[in-house]
Design a protein around this motif. Structure first.
Motif, PDB file in Angstrom:
ATOM      1  N   PRO A 230      33.998 -23.377  77.439  1.00 45.06           N
ATOM      2  CA  PRO A 230      32.696 -24.020  77.221  1.00 45.06           C
ATOM      3  C   PRO A 230      32.825 -25.506  76.880  1.00 45.06           C
ATOM      4  CG  PRO A 230      32.799 -21.925  76.074  1.00 45.06           C
ATOM      5  CD  PRO A 230      34.187 -22.212  76.558  1.00 45.06           C
ATOM      6  N   GLY A 231      31.713 -26.213  77.048  1.00 46.76           N
ATOM      7  CA  GLY A 231      31.672 -27.648  76.795  1.00 46.76           C
ATOM      8  C   GLY A 231      32.010 -27.997  75.356  1.00 46.76           C
ATOM      9  N   ASP A 232      32.494 -29.210  75.181  1.00 43.60           N
ATOM     10  CA  ASP A 232      32.921 -29.685  73.869  1.00 43.60           C
ATOM     11  C   ASP A 232      31.755 -29.673  72.886  1.00 43.60           C
ATOM     12  OD1 ASP A 232      33.391 -31.928  71.802  1.00 43.60           O
ATOM     13  OD2 ASP A 232      35.375 -31.651  72.698  1.00 43.60           O
ATOM     14  N   LYS A 233      31.963 -28.987  71.765  1.00 45.37           N
ATOM     15  CA  LYS A 233      30.888 -28.828  70.781  1.00 45.37           C
ATOM     16  C   LYS A 233      30.520 -30.160  70.141  1.00 45.37           C
ATOM     17  CE  LYS A 233      31.527 -25.964  67.159  1.00 45.37           C
ATOM     18  NZ  LYS A 233      31.106 -26.348  65.779  1.00 45.37           N
ATOM     19  N   SER A 234      31.521 -30.956  69.781  1.00 44.94           N
ATOM     20  CA  SER A 234      31.260 -32.246  69.134  1.00 44.94           C
ATOM     21  C   SER A 234      30.463 -33.169  70.041  1.00 44.94           C
ATOM     22  CB  SER A 234      32.585 -32.918  68.752  1.00 44.94           C
ATOM     23  OG  SER A 234      33.272 -32.187  67.769  1.00 44.94           O
ATOM     24  N   ILE A 235      30.830 -33.217  71.310  1.00 44.13           N
ATOM     25  CA  ILE A 235      30.137 -34.091  72.255  1.00 44.13           C
ATOM     26  C   ILE A 235      28.742 -33.570  72.560  1.00 44.13           C
ATOM     27  CG2 ILE A 235      30.206 -35.003  74.622  1.00 44.13           C
ATOM     28  CD1 ILE A 235      33.266 -35.070  74.348  1.00 44.13           C
ATOM     29  N   SER A 236      28.582 -32.245  72.641  1.00 44.55           N
ATOM     30  CA  SER A 236      27.270 -31.663  72.902  1.00 44.55           C
ATOM     31  C   SER A 236      26.293 -31.998  71.781  1.00 44.55           C
ATOM     32  CB  SER A 236      27.392 -30.142  73.061  1.00 44.55           C
ATOM     33  OG  SER A 236      28.173 -29.808  74.192  1.00 44.55           O
ATOM     34  N   HIS A 237      26.723 -31.814  70.522  1.00 42.18           N
ATOM     35  CA  HIS A 237      25.883 -32.198  69.385  1.00 42.18           C
ATOM     36  C   HIS A 237      25.450 -33.655  69.483  1.00 42.18           C
ATOM     37  CE1 HIS A 237      26.015 -28.762  66.694  1.00 42.18           C
ATOM     38  NE2 HIS A 237      27.328 -28.739  66.662  1.00 42.18           N
ATOM     39  N   ARG A 238      26.423 -34.527  69.673  1.00 40.26           N
ATOM     40  CA  ARG A 238      26.155 -35.960  69.657  1.00 40.26           C
ATOM     41  C   ARG A 238      25.279 -36.380  70.825  1.00 40.26           C
ATOM     42  NH1 ARG A 238      30.594 -34.884  66.853  1.00 40.26           N
ATOM     43  NH2 ARG A 238      31.418 -36.333  65.272  1.00 40.26           N
TER      44      ARG A 238
ATOM     45  N   PHE B  88      26.934 -28.888  78.789  1.00 39.93           N
ATOM     46  CA  PHE B  88      26.551 -28.694  77.387  1.00 39.93           C
ATOM     47  C   PHE B  88      27.005 -27.324  76.878  1.00 39.93           C
ATOM     48  CE2 PHE B  88      23.330 -27.169  74.321  1.00 39.93           C
ATOM     49  CZ  PHE B  88      23.326 -28.206  73.405  1.00 39.93           C
ATOM     50  N   LEU B  89      27.470 -27.275  75.631  1.00 41.63           N
ATOM     51  CA  LEU B  89      27.848 -26.001  75.016  1.00 41.63           C
ATOM     52  C   LEU B  89      26.597 -25.251  74.580  1.00 41.63           C
ATOM     53  CD1 LEU B  89      29.685 -23.882  73.747  1.00 41.63           C
ATOM     54  CD2 LEU B  89      29.852 -25.336  71.721  1.00 41.63           C
ATOM     55  N   ASP B  90      26.304 -24.166  75.264  1.00 39.44           N
ATOM     56  CA  ASP B  90      25.132 -23.357  74.929  1.00 39.44           C
ATOM     57  C   ASP B  90      25.513 -22.334  73.870  1.00 39.44           C
ATOM     58  OD1 ASP B  90      22.595 -22.304  74.944  1.00 39.44           O
ATOM     59  OD2 ASP B  90      22.934 -21.057  76.723  1.00 39.44           O
ATOM     60  N   GLY B  91      25.867 -22.835  72.683  1.00 41.56           N
ATOM     61  CA  GLY B  91      26.226 -21.986  71.553  1.00 41.56           C
ATOM     62  C   GLY B  91      25.224 -22.155  70.429  1.00 41.56           C
ATOM     63  N   ALA B  92      25.307 -21.290  69.436  1.00 43.84           N
ATOM     64  CA  ALA B  92      24.324 -21.280  68.359  1.00 43.84           C
ATOM     65  C   ALA B  92      24.276 -22.604  67.600  1.00 43.84           C
ATOM     66  CB  ALA B  92      24.618 -20.128  67.406  1.00 43.84           C
ATOM     67  N   ASP B  93      25.439 -23.205  67.328  1.00 43.86           N
ATOM     68  CA  ASP B  93      25.456 -24.465  66.585  1.00 43.86           C
ATOM     69  C   ASP B  93      24.701 -25.565  67.312  1.00 43.86           C
ATOM     70  OD1 ASP B  93      26.889 -23.408  64.512  1.00 43.86           O
ATOM     71  OD2 ASP B  93      28.602 -24.757  64.690  1.00 43.86           O
ATOM     72  N   CYS B  94      24.977 -25.713  68.599  1.00 38.71           N
ATOM     73  CA  CYS B  94      24.330 -26.789  69.356  1.00 38.71           C
ATOM     74  C   CYS B  94      22.850 -26.509  69.572  1.00 38.71           C
ATOM     75  CB  CYS B  94      25.053 -26.996  70.690  1.00 38.71           C
ATOM     76  SG  CYS B  94      26.748 -27.582  70.477  1.00 38.71           S
ATOM     77  N   ARG B  95      22.479 -25.250  69.654  1.00 40.71           N
ATOM     78  CA  ARG B  95      21.053 -24.911  69.728  1.00 40.71           C
ATOM     79  C   ARG B  95      20.336 -25.299  68.434  1.00 40.71           C
ATOM     80  NH1 ARG B  95      19.020 -20.380  73.357  1.00 40.71           N
ATOM     81  NH2 ARG B  95      20.403 -20.452  75.174  1.00 40.71           N
TER      82      ARG B  95
ATOM     83  N   GLU C 103      18.518 -25.640  80.542  1.00 39.85           N
ATOM     84  CA  GLU C 103      18.819 -24.525  81.434  1.00 39.85           C
ATOM     85  C   GLU C 103      20.314 -24.302  81.374  1.00 39.85           C
ATOM     86  OE1 GLU C 103      17.305 -24.840  85.356  1.00 39.85           O
ATOM     87  OE2 GLU C 103      15.259 -25.320  84.728  1.00 39.85           O
ATOM     88  N   HIS C 104      20.713 -23.318  80.587  1.00 39.54           N
ATOM     89  CA  HIS C 104      22.117 -22.979  80.396  1.00 39.54           C
ATOM     90  C   HIS C 104      22.894 -24.198  79.878  1.00 39.54           C
ATOM     91  CE1 HIS C 104      21.119 -19.188  82.199  1.00 39.54           C
ATOM     92  NE2 HIS C 104      20.696 -19.783  83.302  1.00 39.54           N
ATOM     93  N   ASP C 105      23.770 -24.786  80.717  1.00 40.29           N
ATOM     94  CA  ASP C 105      24.604 -25.901  80.246  1.00 40.29           C
ATOM     95  C   ASP C 105      24.060 -27.265  80.682  1.00 40.29           C
ATOM     96  OD1 ASP C 105      25.202 -25.901  82.951  1.00 40.29           O
ATOM     97  OD2 ASP C 105      27.375 -26.050  82.672  1.00 40.29           O
ATOM     98  N   HIS C 106      22.810 -27.289  81.096  1.00 42.12           N
ATOM     99  CA  HIS C 106      22.183 -28.544  81.518  1.00 42.12           C
ATOM    100  C   HIS C 106      21.016 -28.847  80.573  1.00 42.12           C
ATOM    101  CE1 HIS C 106      19.535 -31.101  84.177  1.00 42.12           C
ATOM    102  NE2 HIS C 106      20.687 -31.740  84.222  1.00 42.12           N
ATOM    103  N   VAL C 107      21.082 -29.992  79.905  1.00 42.83           N
ATOM    104  CA  VAL C 107      20.086 -30.354  78.906  1.00 42.83           C
ATOM    105  C   VAL C 107      19.534 -31.742  79.218  1.00 42.83           C
ATOM    106  CG1 VAL C 107      19.677 -30.830  76.454  1.00 42.83           C
ATOM    107  CG2 VAL C 107      21.163 -28.934  77.123  1.00 42.83           C
ATOM    108  N   VAL C 108      18.231 -31.876  79.125  1.00 41.94           N
ATOM    109  CA  VAL C 108      17.566 -33.165  79.343  1.00 41.94           C
ATOM    110  C   VAL C 108      16.790 -33.522  78.078  1.00 41.94           C
ATOM    111  CG1 VAL C 108      15.900 -34.464  80.716  1.00 41.94           C
ATOM    112  CG2 VAL C 108      17.385 -32.785  81.827  1.00 41.94           C
ATOM    113  N   ILE C 109      17.067 -34.712  77.542  1.00 40.01           N
ATOM    114  CA  ILE C 109      16.434 -35.191  76.315  1.00 40.01           C
ATOM    115  C   ILE C 109      15.579 -36.403  76.638  1.00 40.01           C
ATOM    116  CG2 ILE C 109      16.830 -36.039  73.968  1.00 40.01           C
ATOM    117  CD1 ILE C 109      19.819 -34.602  75.555  1.00 40.01           C
ATOM    118  N   HIS C 110      14.308 -36.348  76.294  1.00 47.01           N
ATOM    119  CA  HIS C 110      13.399 -37.481  76.498  1.00 47.01           C
ATOM    120  C   HIS C 110      13.339 -38.263  75.179  1.00 47.01           C
ATOM    121  CE1 HIS C 110      11.820 -36.062  80.440  1.00 47.01           C
ATOM    122  NE2 HIS C 110      12.188 -34.884  79.942  1.00 47.01           N
ATOM    123  N   GLY C 111      14.184 -39.277  75.089  1.00 51.23           N
ATOM    124  CA  GLY C 111      14.314 -40.022  73.851  1.00 51.23           C
ATOM    125  C   GLY C 111      13.099 -40.878  73.540  1.00 51.23           C
TER     126      GLY C 111
END
Length: 424
Positions: free
Chosen positions: A16-24, A41-48, A64-72
């Motif tokens: 799975p994707g890097d947890k630290s990078i996914s959070h950031r 993106f890591l689709d794990g409980a912490d990153c959720r 959608e699974h490992d693809h995340v879009v953020i509207h900053g």
């Protein structure tokens, strides 16, 4: 779930994707202007938990699974949440988001599960208070729940007593909202994902030796980020490939950032057959495919500056040491006591129960390798890294290894046992 000894372990996997990078990626995208897109993106409980917190502050995030879009909404675009923010089990969410919340005009509060409520937050309360932040432990015990925000910040130079990327990142993120230049000096360099990623978003940030500094008030712009595989997740299969008979594994697309990849050096120091292939840079981070095979391992000392680069991998490194000849000594790792569990205690208890010769110390453990391991019921203490580390031990242990709670793996590696089953 039960694990039994394997006769061979072969295959090619991704983790799975890097947890630290996914959070950031979620956090920095939320306080940037425009769209940030994360792939892998890591689709794990912490990153959720991180996603949930920023949604609660008015940020539009789709996944959608490992693809995340953020509207900053920019540096000052967050809205006051209507209720207490829930960080779940995530120490990264707790400490990093606190730096962002410290710079807001509104007051918010956050809390997490039973484990988070025991983890030390004084290490961020001290520097944030020095910056003029309003932050307090609601129960006045130096732990969550926390109340944060509503005060103007000023820049400081902070000499951190611990080498912690979470502390460093918290202060640097607060520095985005402070006047002037905020800097952090560590005793040893910790992982530098915050520095690399914030620079990509447009922050005026630099690192010189043990000090990272950031200029307040930047304009951050959304980015497209490809998240590489997490070396902390790859670590279990690195060790499995080294300690199992007839093993030959290729772990593809793994983040090999030197501030994180200490396990590679330790594996080499112990005589492991490990090599990096197809080395490249992806979204500013070094990435490679890691090839490992069965090895005759020997003990070594693990201490000093390498410890922050493998702190999360020490439980599975202890398993590797139990399977090596000779003595392995782990020092300077007192930080293990304040993770999701006291990992000095939990590793010692479980390895002893499997027949290993291991002695705990104040800042690590001494492992006399070469004893045959036997199956037992692993006490996970709801710590994902303990569960996964001892699943790997089960691959070489006689009899059956089971778990009192393997479900905790969802924190960082939801499909861990599926991957393990496919290889064995």
């Amino acid at each position: 779930m039960a694990i039994t000894k394997v006769k061979s372990l072969k295959g090619e996997i991704t983790v799975p994707g890097d947890k630290s990078i996914s959070h950031r990626g979620v956090m920095f995208g939320a306080i940037s202007e425009g769209i940030t897109e994360l792939t892998g993106f890591l689709d794990g409980a912490d990153c959720r938990s991180t996603i949930s917190c920023f949604k609660a502050m008015g940020i539009d995030i789709t996944q959608e699974h490992d693809h995340v879009v953020i509207h900053g909404k920019g540096l000052k675009g967050l809205s006051a949440p209507s209720k207490m923010l829930d960080v779940g089990n995530s120490g990264t969410t707790t400490r990093l988001i606190s730096g962002i919340l410290a710079g807001q005009k509104f007051i918010s509060s956050l809390n997490g599960d039973e484990s988070i409520q025991k983890r030390p937050m004084g290490r961020i309360i001290t520097p944030l208070t020095s910056m003029g932040a309003h932050i307090k432990s609601i129960k006045d015990n130096g732990c969550a729940p926390l109340e944060i925000g509503g005060a103007p910040l000023h820049a400081i130079h902070y000499d951190s007593p611990v080498a912690s990327a979470q502390v460093k990142s918290c202060v640097l993120l607060a520095g985005l909202y402070a006047d002037g230049v905020t800097s952090v000096t560590e005793p040893v360099i910790s992982r530098n994902h915050t520095e690399l990623m914030l620079k990509g978003f447009g922050a005026d940030i630099k690192s010189e030796g043990l000090t990272a500094s950031i200029v307040g008030g930047p304009r951050l712009i959304g980015q497209k980020i490809t998240v590489p595989g997490d070396i902390s997740s790859a670590a279990y299969f690195i060790v499995a490939g080294l300690i199992c008979e007839n093993a030959d594994l290729l772990i593809k697309n793994v983040n090999t950032n030197p501030t994180r990849a200490g396990i590679i050096q330790v594996a080499k120091n112990m005589g492991g057959n490990i090599e990096l292939l197809n080395e490249r840079i992806v979204s500013g981070e070094p990435v490679a495919d890691i090839h490992v095979s069965s090895s005759d391992l020997h003990g070594c000392e693990i201490s000093g500056e390498i410890i922050p680069t493998l702190i999360d991998e020490l439980p599975v490194i202890a398993v590797m040491a139990a399977c090596a000849s000779g003595t392995t000594t782990i020092k300077d790792a007192a930080e293990l006591k304040v993770k999701e569990s006291d990992r000095i205690a939990t590793v010692t208890e479980n390895l002893n129960n499997m027949g290993a010769d291991i002695t705990p110390t104040d800042d690590g453990m001494i492992i006399m390798g070469g004893e045959s391991l036997h199956g037992t019921t692993i006490k996970t203490y709801k710590d994902h890294r303990i569960a996964m580390s001892f699943a790997i031990a089960g691959l070489v242990a006689d009899g059956e290894t089971s778990f009192d709670d393997e479900g905790c793996c969802v924190i960082s590696y939801p499909n861990f046992f599926d991957t393990l089953k496919a290889l064995s």
